[in-house]
Design a protein around this motif. Structure first.
Motif, PDB file in Angstrom:
ATOM      1  N   ARG A  58      36.045  38.085  30.376  1.00  0.00           N
ATOM      2  CA  ARG A  58      35.329  39.333  30.089  1.00  0.00           C
ATOM      3  C   ARG A  58      35.573  40.368  31.192  1.00  0.00           C
ATOM      4  O   ARG A  58      35.795  41.558  30.899  1.00  0.00           O
ATOM      5  CB  ARG A  58      33.830  39.058  29.966  1.00  0.00           C
ATOM      6  CG  ARG A  58      32.997  40.307  29.672  1.00  0.00           C
ATOM      7  CD  ARG A  58      31.527  39.972  29.515  1.00  0.00           C
ATOM      8  NE  ARG A  58      30.932  39.507  30.763  1.00  0.00           N
ATOM      9  CZ  ARG A  58      29.625  39.222  30.891  1.00  0.00           C
ATOM     10  NH1 ARG A  58      28.815  39.342  29.842  1.00  0.00           N
ATOM     11  NH2 ARG A  58      29.152  38.795  32.044  1.00  0.00           N
ATOM     12  N   ARG A  59      35.565  39.926  32.445  1.00  0.00           N
ATOM     13  CA  ARG A  59      35.784  40.836  33.560  1.00  0.00           C
ATOM     14  C   ARG A  59      37.179  41.454  33.490  1.00  0.00           C
ATOM     15  O   ARG A  59      37.362  42.667  33.688  1.00  0.00           O
ATOM     16  CB  ARG A  59      35.593  40.079  34.880  1.00  0.00           C
ATOM     17  CG  ARG A  59      35.624  40.942  36.136  1.00  0.00           C
ATOM     18  CD  ARG A  59      35.384  40.081  37.376  1.00  0.00           C
ATOM     19  NE  ARG A  59      34.100  39.409  37.270  1.00  0.00           N
ATOM     20  CZ  ARG A  59      32.944  39.952  37.623  1.00  0.00           C
ATOM     21  NH1 ARG A  59      32.918  41.192  38.095  1.00  0.00           N
ATOM     22  NH2 ARG A  59      31.820  39.264  37.520  1.00  0.00           N
ATOM     23  N   LEU A  60      38.185  40.599  33.215  1.00  0.00           N
ATOM     24  CA  LEU A  60      39.562  41.103  33.120  1.00  0.00           C
ATOM     25  C   LEU A  60      39.728  42.043  31.926  1.00  0.00           C
ATOM     26  O   LEU A  60      40.471  43.022  31.997  1.00  0.00           O
ATOM     27  CB  LEU A  60      40.533  39.924  33.003  1.00  0.00           C
ATOM     28  CG  LEU A  60      40.648  39.037  34.245  1.00  0.00           C
ATOM     29  CD1 LEU A  60      41.506  37.812  33.945  1.00  0.00           C
ATOM     30  CD2 LEU A  60      41.219  39.816  35.418  1.00  0.00           C
ATOM     31  N   SER A  61      39.005  41.717  30.852  1.00  0.00           N
ATOM     32  CA  SER A  61      39.074  42.587  29.677  1.00  0.00           C
ATOM     33  C   SER A  61      38.487  43.955  29.985  1.00  0.00           C
ATOM     34  O   SER A  61      39.020  44.990  29.572  1.00  0.00           O
ATOM     35  CB  SER A  61      38.324  41.945  28.509  1.00  0.00           C
ATOM     36  OG  SER A  61      38.338  42.791  27.383  1.00  0.00           O
ATOM     37  N   ASN A  62      37.372  43.966  30.730  1.00  0.00           N
ATOM     38  CA  ASN A  62      36.752  45.240  31.109  1.00  0.00           C
ATOM     39  C   ASN A  62      37.678  46.042  32.029  1.00  0.00           C
ATOM     40  O   ASN A  62      37.730  47.275  31.951  1.00  0.00           O
ATOM     41  CB  ASN A  62      35.418  45.002  31.801  1.00  0.00           C
ATOM     42  CG  ASN A  62      34.356  44.477  30.846  1.00  0.00           C
ATOM     43  OD1 ASN A  62      34.455  44.672  29.629  1.00  0.00           O
ATOM     44  ND2 ASN A  62      33.348  43.807  31.376  1.00  0.00           N
ATOM     45  N   LEU A  63      38.401  45.317  32.900  1.00  0.00           N
ATOM     46  CA  LEU A  63      39.288  45.992  33.848  1.00  0.00           C
ATOM     47  C   LEU A  63      40.588  46.454  33.198  1.00  0.00           C
ATOM     48  O   LEU A  63      41.053  47.574  33.432  1.00  0.00           O
ATOM     49  CB  LEU A  63      39.619  45.049  35.013  1.00  0.00           C
ATOM     50  CG  LEU A  63      38.531  44.786  36.053  1.00  0.00           C
ATOM     51  CD1 LEU A  63      38.981  43.690  37.013  1.00  0.00           C
ATOM     52  CD2 LEU A  63      38.207  46.055  36.829  1.00  0.00           C
ATOM     53  N   LEU A  64      41.168  45.575  32.389  1.00  0.00           N
ATOM     54  CA  LEU A  64      42.537  45.815  31.931  1.00  0.00           C
ATOM     55  C   LEU A  64      42.675  45.970  30.422  1.00  0.00           C
ATOM     56  O   LEU A  64      43.778  46.212  29.920  1.00  0.00           O
ATOM     57  CB  LEU A  64      43.435  44.651  32.397  1.00  0.00           C
ATOM     58  CG  LEU A  64      43.505  44.436  33.917  1.00  0.00           C
ATOM     59  CD1 LEU A  64      44.266  43.153  34.236  1.00  0.00           C
ATOM     60  CD2 LEU A  64      44.168  45.631  34.590  1.00  0.00           C
ATOM     61  N   GLY A  65      41.562  45.783  29.715  1.00  0.00           N
ATOM     62  CA  GLY A  65      41.651  45.848  28.254  1.00  0.00           C
ATOM     63  C   GLY A  65      42.221  47.169  27.755  1.00  0.00           C
ATOM     64  O   GLY A  65      43.189  47.198  26.962  1.00  0.00           O
TER      65      GLY A  65
END
Length: 222
Positions: free
Chosen positions: A191-198
């Motif tokens: 979820r964190r990576l999705s928020n950052l890089l999504g």
């Protein structure tokens, strides 16, 4: 053997009680005869009782000691059984404890191995993220970010299991509901990576599609 000895002692004691009672009766009769000046007919029996009582007392003394020895022996055996049970219980719990210590060591070594891999993968992930997004700095992908997250999660997971210290307590971070972690560490990082890089990834995919369309159209009008 102990029960048999006890039964014999009980029989001898009852026999002695009966003989003492008879002896007292004869002694009283002898005194009465002497007082009346008459002949005492039980003299032989009284002498026989006195002799038998002495022999009986010796036998009772021996039987009493045998019973006492049997009881002491039985007590010692019961105590020995109890000590051996305590030893067996101790050894069983000790082996369970040592097995858990061994499992703890393997788990901690596994944690160390995972952290080593993470330290190798995160710089690659960060570099790729910078390239795709154009960002110059993402703290969540830097050691100061992800190391703090993992040590905090480890501290929360082990909270309360150290009875005499809270050595990891300073790494636990209070969070409001909106900042709560997901139960799955991997899901939370996803979820964190999705928020950052999504969004940058979606833009990059769209750009890649546009470039392919552009490539496909080159020379199409010729």
């Amino acid at each position: 053997m102990s029960q048999d000895t006890r039964e014999k002692l009980a029989f001898l004691t009852a026999q002695r009680t009966s003989m003492v009672s008879e002896s007292k009766t004869l002694t009283k009769q002898r005194a009465t005869a002497k007082l009346n000046g008459t002949e005492f007919a039980g003299a032989f029996r009284l002498e026989e009782l006195t002799r038998e009582l002495q022999e009986l007392d010796d036998t009772i003394e021996l039987a009493t000691k045998m019973v006492a020895d049997d009881e002491e022996r039985e007590i010692a055996l019961v105590q020995a059984d109890r000590v051996e049970q305590q030893i067996a219980s101790l050894e069983d719990v000790r082996e369970q404890y040592l097995a858990e210590v061994e499992r703890l060591q393997k788990n901690v070594e596994g944690i160390a191995g995972s952290l080593s891999s993470i330290n190798q993968l995160m710089p690659k992930l960060a570099a790729l993220g910078y390239d795709i997004s154009g960002f110059t700095n993402m703290p969540d992908l830097q050691p100061v970010g992800y190391e703090a997250r993992f040590i905090s999660r480890i501290a929360e997971t082990t909270a309360g299991f150290f009875k005499s210290t809270d050595a990891l307590g300073r790494f636990r971070v209070a969070r409001v509901d909106s900042e709560k972690w997901l139960p799955s560490w991997a899901d939370d990082e996803r979820r964190r990576l999705s928020n950052l890089l999504g969004t940058p990834v979606l833009k990059a995919r769209k750009k890649a599609e546009q470039l392919r369309l552009a490539a496909a159209s080159v020379g199409a009008d010729e």
